[in-house]
Write an enzyme that holds these catalytic residues in place. Structure first.
Site, PDB file in Angstrom:
ATOM      1  N   GLY A 135       0.833  -1.192   0.000  1.00 49.97           N
ATOM      2  CA  GLY A 135       0.000   0.000   0.000  1.00 49.97           C
ATOM      3  C   GLY A 135       0.869   1.244   0.000  1.00 49.97           C
ATOM      4  O   GLY A 135       2.044   1.211   0.378  1.00 49.97           O
ATOM      5  N   CYS A 136       0.291   2.373  -0.414  1.00 45.48           N
ATOM      6  CA  CYS A 136       1.079   3.609  -0.510  1.00 45.48           C
ATOM      7  C   CYS A 136       1.464   4.132   0.870  1.00 45.48           C
ATOM      8  O   CYS A 136       2.635   4.455   1.116  1.00 45.48           O
ATOM      9  CB  CYS A 136       0.319   4.659  -1.310  1.00 45.48           C
ATOM     10  SG  CYS A 136      -1.378   4.974  -0.766  1.00 45.48           S
ATOM     11  N   TYR A 137       0.506   4.215   1.792  1.00 44.16           N
ATOM     12  CA  TYR A 137       0.833   4.665   3.145  1.00 44.16           C
ATOM     13  C   TYR A 137       1.845   3.727   3.818  1.00 44.16           C
ATOM     14  O   TYR A 137       2.831   4.187   4.401  1.00 44.16           O
ATOM     15  CB  TYR A 137      -0.431   4.746   4.001  1.00 44.16           C
ATOM     16  CG  TYR A 137      -1.374   5.873   3.681  1.00 44.16           C
ATOM     17  CD1 TYR A 137      -0.999   7.207   3.853  1.00 44.16           C
ATOM     18  CD2 TYR A 137      -2.672   5.611   3.246  1.00 44.16           C
ATOM     19  CE1 TYR A 137      -1.883   8.248   3.593  1.00 44.16           C
ATOM     20  CE2 TYR A 137      -3.561   6.642   2.984  1.00 44.16           C
ATOM     21  CZ  TYR A 137      -3.170   7.964   3.158  1.00 44.16           C
ATOM     22  OH  TYR A 137      -4.055   8.980   2.903  1.00 44.16           O
TER      23      TYR A 137
END
Length: 315
Positions: free
Chosen positions: A115-117
């Site tokens: 995921g990006c976060y």
């Protein structure tokens, strides 16, 4: 040798970006399914099992269904959804996470794109845990802001389409206030944390780009680490990396602000150590493109590794 690749869900935000990064490459042949057959399970299964690699840009349930259709053991699957990020048997696709990660990515046929976060958070935290600077049971909070493109078509409409019933004129908003966001398990598992971090995400009125921050009380950590110790551990971990870099202490000290759009359209992740030794507090900050290193760029990097190609191709 030319490898065949099928992007299942190529019309979505991540799928479009991946296709754009792969277009024109002579070592890959991008194949598609006819629009009228996208919901034909038999036709999709035939295509999924006929290619060298599949990149799934689908909602979680649809990604799981697609995986169930693959019976050919040679097909390499990259899942960009959250469906398999903590699943047994799936390799986590953050090549710079640990020394053994690249070899694991290259040797698997089942890979979950991060995921990006979590990419920003893990980029900051995992090296410090591995170095023994950050105990696994340290209470952590993760504060972050992302462009609205990370929320997909529905959130894009909320911020861009004034004719949409869900359109909102706000410049900034927080969400996931119940502290049960699905990224938390991913952060905890791959960060090797014994305690769940508090994850406080927000979204701003800009399309893409991201800042992820992890604040630390240095006086609560064993060994009395300084900002220099944190920087050294991060710099040592990422020495020689092409896509992850650590800003020098001098650069960090000179900055007055940080633009979340600063690495847009790249596959780069840039890390900063801010704070005060006198106050015994640190702000670890990651800057990245939520659609780049946080999604499509990482998928292309992982595809290159899984197919034995130049890791930087298309990036």
């Amino acid at each position: 040798m030319v490898h065949t690749v099928f992007i299942d869900g190529e019309a979505g935000t991540t799928g479009l970006q991946i296709r754009e990064r792969l277009a024109g490459r002579r070592d890959l042949d991008l194949v598609s399914i006819a629009p009228e057959k996208r919901k034909d399970a038999g036709a999709r299964a035939d295509l999924l099992n006929a290619v060298d690699a599949v990149i799934l840009c689908l909602p979680d349930d649809a990604a799981k269904e697609a995986v169930s259709l693959v019976s050919n053991p040679a097909v390499r699957i990259i899942d960009a959804s959250t469906a398999h990020r903590t699943a047994p048997g799936w390799v986590y696709g953050f090549a710079e996470l640990a020394d053994e990660q690249r070899a694991a990515i290259a040797g698997t046929t089942r890979l979950s794109n991060p995921g990006c976060y979590p990419t920003g958070m893990l980029g900051l935290v995992r090296p410090l845990v591995d170095a023994g600077i950050l105990p696994a049971d340290t209470p952590l909070s993760v504060n972050a802001v992302s462009g609205y493109s990370g929320g997909g078509k529905a959130m894009i409409a909320e911020f861009e389409d004034e004719t949409s019933p869900s359109f909102t004129p706000v410049a900034f908003r927080i969400y996931a206030m119940g502290l049960e966001h699905k990224h938390v398990a991913e952060m905890q598992q791959h960060g090797r944390l014994a305690r769940r971090p508090i994850f406080a995400p927000s979204v701003g009125r800009y399309a893409q780009g991201m800042i992820v921050e992890v604040p630390l009380h240095l006086d609560l950590l064993p060994g009395a680490p300084t900002l220099a110790h944190l920087h050294e551990a991060l710099a040592d971990h990422y020495a020689g990396e092409r896509f992850v870099e650590v800003a020098s202490p001098e650069e960090a000290a000179a900055l007055k602000t940080l633009d979340p759009e600063g690495l847009n359209d790249t596959n780069r992740l840039r890390l900063f150590v801010f704070g005060s030794d006198r106050g015994r507090q640190a702000r670890l900050v990651a800057l990245l493109d939520n659609l780049g290193k946080g999604a499509s760029g990482a998928a292309v990097q992982n595809l290159n590794l899984m197919l034995g190609l130049d890791e930087t191709a298309g990036l």
